[in-house]
Design a protein around this motif. Structure first.
Motif, short mmCIF file in Angstrom:
data_model
loop_
_atom_site.label_atom_id
_atom_site.label_comp_id
_atom_site.label_asym_id
_atom_site.label_seq_id
_atom_site.Cartn_x
_atom_site.Cartn_y
_atom_site.Cartn_z
N VAL A 88 65.68 72.54 14.39
CA VAL A 88 65.25 72.38 13.01
C VAL A 88 64.75 73.73 12.53
O VAL A 88 63.85 74.31 13.14
CB VAL A 88 64.12 71.32 12.89
CG1 VAL A 88 63.67 71.18 11.45
CG2 VAL A 88 64.58 69.98 13.45
N ALA A 91 71.81 68.48 7.42
CA ALA A 91 71.95 68.29 8.86
C ALA A 91 73.43 68.34 9.23
O ALA A 91 74.28 67.80 8.51
CB ALA A 91 71.37 66.95 9.29
N MET A 118 72.88 69.46 17.14
CA MET A 118 72.42 69.08 15.81
C MET A 118 71.57 70.20 15.25
O MET A 118 70.57 70.60 15.85
CB MET A 118 71.62 67.79 15.84
CG MET A 118 71.19 67.34 14.47
SD MET A 118 70.79 65.61 14.48
CE MET A 118 71.07 65.22 12.78
N ILE A 170 69.48 71.30 11.82
CA ILE A 170 68.89 70.80 10.58
C ILE A 170 68.27 71.99 9.86
O ILE A 170 67.43 72.69 10.42
CB ILE A 170 67.84 69.71 10.87
CG1 ILE A 170 68.52 68.52 11.56
CG2 ILE A 170 67.15 69.29 9.58
CD1 ILE A 170 67.57 67.42 11.97
#
Length: 133
Positions: free
Chosen positions: A7, A67, A74, A76
């Motif tokens: 993130v 995202a 992943m 984000i």
């Protein structure tokens, strides 16, 4: 099997870890991500991301963004984010109460839009800090 989660906000990396499950708020509703998820690119709404690492859940308030998931990676990208553990519960409640009052008293389109965004941000922070699993 796990997902590699990262993130990022404009000025810092907020979170980097492996996770077994991720739940977040997209512009079309909540979505859950498990390992081997199909490739996806989605816009994120202001809301709470829930991350499961082993059997423990952690909440993070996300202030909108995007995202992408592909090959169990992943990423984000958000405007801002706060881990629930970094949020002062009392301050979050006070900010929510103030934002709710401002929203209810907003007059005109511009003031209503600004108050709504402030309310959504305050609500996400409060939900993150009060998350129960």
């Amino acid at each position: 099997m796990t997902l590699n989660l990262r993130v990022m906000a404009p000025n810092r990396t907020v979170w980097t870890s492996e996770a077994q499950e991720i739940i977040l708020s997209s512009n079309s509703g909540q979505i859950g991500i498990l390992p081997n998820h199909a490739p996806l690119l989605t816009a994120l709404d202001i809301g709470v991301m829930k991350v499961r690492i082993d059997s423990k859940w952690t909440a993070v308030a996300l202030m909108g963004g995007f995202a992408q998931i592909e090959n169990n990676q992943m990423t984000i990208l958000v405007n801002e984010a706060e881990k629930a553990s970094d949020i002062d519960p009392k301050e979050a409640q006070e900010a929510f109460d103030l934002a709710e009052t401002s929203f209810n008293q907003a007059v005109g389109r511009k003031q209503t839009i600004e108050a709504n965004l402030a309310f959504k941000r305050a609500k996400a922070r409060l939900e993150a800090v009060n998350a129960k699993y």
